[in-house]
Design a protein around this motif. Structure first.
Motif, mmCIF file in Angstrom:
data_model
loop_
_atom_site.group_PDB
_atom_site.id
_atom_site.type_symbol
_atom_site.label_atom_id
_atom_site.label_comp_id
_atom_site.label_asym_id
_atom_site.label_seq_id
_atom_site.Cartn_x
_atom_site.Cartn_y
_atom_site.Cartn_z
ATOM 1 N N ASN A 44 0.820 -1.211 0.000
ATOM 2 C CA ASN A 44 0.000 0.000 0.000
ATOM 3 C C ASN A 44 0.856 1.264 0.000
ATOM 4 O O ASN A 44 0.391 2.338 0.376
ATOM 5 C CB ASN A 44 -0.943 0.008 1.204
ATOM 6 N N GLU A 64 -4.188 4.176 1.825
ATOM 7 C CA GLU A 64 -5.263 3.709 2.682
ATOM 8 C C GLU A 64 -6.307 4.817 2.803
ATOM 9 O O GLU A 64 -5.968 5.964 3.047
ATOM 10 C CB GLU A 64 -4.741 3.323 4.065
ATOM 11 N N SER A 112 -4.519 -1.414 -1.212
ATOM 12 C CA SER A 112 -4.633 -1.323 0.244
ATOM 13 C C SER A 112 -4.594 -2.713 0.871
ATOM 14 O O SER A 112 -5.008 -3.707 0.266
ATOM 15 C CB SER A 112 -5.927 -0.606 0.638
ATOM 16 N N ASP A 114 -6.473 -3.570 3.223
ATOM 17 C CA ASP A 114 -7.873 -3.932 3.408
ATOM 18 C C ASP A 114 -8.378 -4.748 2.227
ATOM 19 O O ASP A 114 -9.096 -5.740 2.393
ATOM 20 C CB ASP A 114 -8.735 -2.674 3.567
ATOM 21 N N TYR A 115 -8.016 -4.334 1.019
ATOM 22 C CA TYR A 115 -8.441 -5.079 -0.173
ATOM 23 C C TYR A 115 -7.786 -6.460 -0.195
ATOM 24 O O TYR A 115 -8.437 -7.459 -0.500
ATOM 25 C CB TYR A 115 -8.086 -4.303 -1.437
ATOM 26 N N ARG A 117 -6.809 -8.195 2.332
ATOM 27 C CA ARG A 117 -7.452 -8.998 3.359
ATOM 28 C C ARG A 117 -8.797 -9.520 2.862
ATOM 29 O O ARG A 117 -9.179 -10.658 3.141
ATOM 30 C CB ARG A 117 -7.628 -8.162 4.630
ATOM 31 N N ASN A 172 -11.476 1.684 -3.095
ATOM 32 C CA ASN A 172 -10.743 0.601 -2.448
ATOM 33 C C ASN A 172 -11.672 -0.521 -2.000
ATOM 34 O O ASN A 172 -11.238 -1.443 -1.333
ATOM 35 C CB ASN A 172 -9.982 1.113 -1.217
ATOM 36 N N LEU A 174 -13.755 -1.187 0.200
ATOM 37 C CA LEU A 174 -13.942 -1.700 1.547
ATOM 38 C C LEU A 174 -14.614 -0.818 2.577
ATOM 39 O O LEU A 174 -14.389 -1.098 3.710
ATOM 40 C CB LEU A 174 -12.572 -2.047 2.109
ATOM 41 N N GLU A 177 -15.159 -2.473 5.948
ATOM 42 C CA GLU A 177 -14.010 -3.292 6.307
ATOM 43 C C GLU A 177 -12.880 -2.444 6.867
ATOM 44 O O GLU A 177 -12.152 -2.852 7.755
ATOM 45 C CB GLU A 177 -13.507 -4.059 5.073
ATOM 46 N N ARG A 178 -12.700 -1.240 6.312
ATOM 47 C CA ARG A 178 -11.613 -0.382 6.755
ATOM 48 C C ARG A 178 -11.760 0.010 8.212
ATOM 49 O O ARG A 178 -10.811 0.036 8.972
ATOM 50 C CB ARG A 178 -11.566 0.868 5.874
ATOM 51 N N SER A 181 -10.735 -2.742 10.589
ATOM 52 C CA SER A 181 -9.320 -3.131 10.589
ATOM 53 C C SER A 181 -8.407 -2.052 11.147
ATOM 54 O O SER A 181 -7.199 -2.207 11.133
ATOM 55 C CB SER A 181 -8.878 -3.460 9.166
ATOM 56 N N ASN A 182 -8.952 -0.956 11.656
ATOM 57 C CA ASN A 182 -8.101 0.131 12.162
ATOM 58 C C ASN A 182 -7.213 -0.340 13.302
ATOM 59 O O ASN A 182 -6.058 0.040 13.417
ATOM 60 C CB ASN A 182 -8.969 1.306 12.621
#
Length: 226
Positions: A44, A64, A112, A114-115, A117, A172, A174, A177-178, A181-182
């Motif tokens: 990322n 991100e 990212s 996140d993507y 994942r 992105n 998500l 989801e983002r 995942s912080n």
């Protein structure tokens, strides 16, 4: 997430494979002139250098929480990396041709963690569904074990979002989801700051995991060899 120049420079120039690399034209923040820079995408992190052979990057963009959009500008093959917030900077870049622009937009939209994942979770879901299909098929079959095939094709991997409102917006993917995942990103950032090679290990961890799951999925889809 704490970063330092030594860690970033090591990660930008180490031998880990790049997800994309090439020359792009970057528009200045204060002056609107474009400058030709060598860009390298790893995970990322989007690094840019004065020249292709430069030993250290002159800047980095952490991909991100951003959207990648095609621009309706006078310049050809122009796209922008936009971040949320009124004071966030927008990076305007231009490729040398249509193919390069499409390649960069696709790569940046999927850059990212996140993507990545999300892709891993989708592959795991597909493997679980195929395993259940194999178990169900073999339970009702009189043939030798190991020759059962999945009853249905697995769902497709998540795709890059289509064009919206006349402007190709490549998100992105998500949103929710983002937010979830912080906490993971913060803990990972603390570990990354400890050593320059931590970036390399983090990138390799995600890359190898995705590759392994993809290979398992392809092998199960083809079925056992006769």
């Amino acid at each position: 997430m704490k970063l330092n120049e030594r860690s970033l420079a090591f990660y930008a120039t180490c031998d880990s494979p790049a997800d994309n690399a090439g020359f792009l034209y970057k528009r200045g923040e204060r002056h609107t002139a474009y400058h030709r820079r060598w860009f390298v995408l790893k995970g990322n992190m989007l690094f840019y250098f004065e020249e292709r052979d430069s030993r250290e990057p002159v800047g980095v963009i952490v991909l991100e929480g951003c959207n990648v959009e095609l621009c309706d500008a006078a310049e050809n093959y122009t796209f922008a990396i936009r971040f949320g917030g009124t004071k966030s900077r927008t990076y305007v870049l231009a490729a040398e041709n249509q193919a390069a622009m499409e390649s960069w937009v696709k790569s940046l939209s999927r850059a990212s963690f996140d993507y990545m994942r999300l892709v891993v979770r989708e592959l795991e879901k597909q493997l679980q569904e195929m395993s259940r299909g194999l178990a169900g098929g073999c339970a009702g079959s009189r043939g030798p074990p190991g020759l059962c095939k999945p009853q249905s094709r697995p769902p497709a991997l998540p795709a890059v979002p289509p064009k919206e409102n006349g402007c190709a917006v490549w998100n992105n993917v998500l949103g929710a989801e983002r937010r979830a995942s912080n906490g993971e990103a913060a803990s990972a950032g603390a570990a990354v700051a400890q050593s320059p090679s931590a970036f390399y290990r983090l990138h390799e961890q995600y890359r190898l995991e995705v590759t392994r799951l993809r290979q398992d999925w392809e092998q199960r889809r083809r079925g056992p060899r006769p």
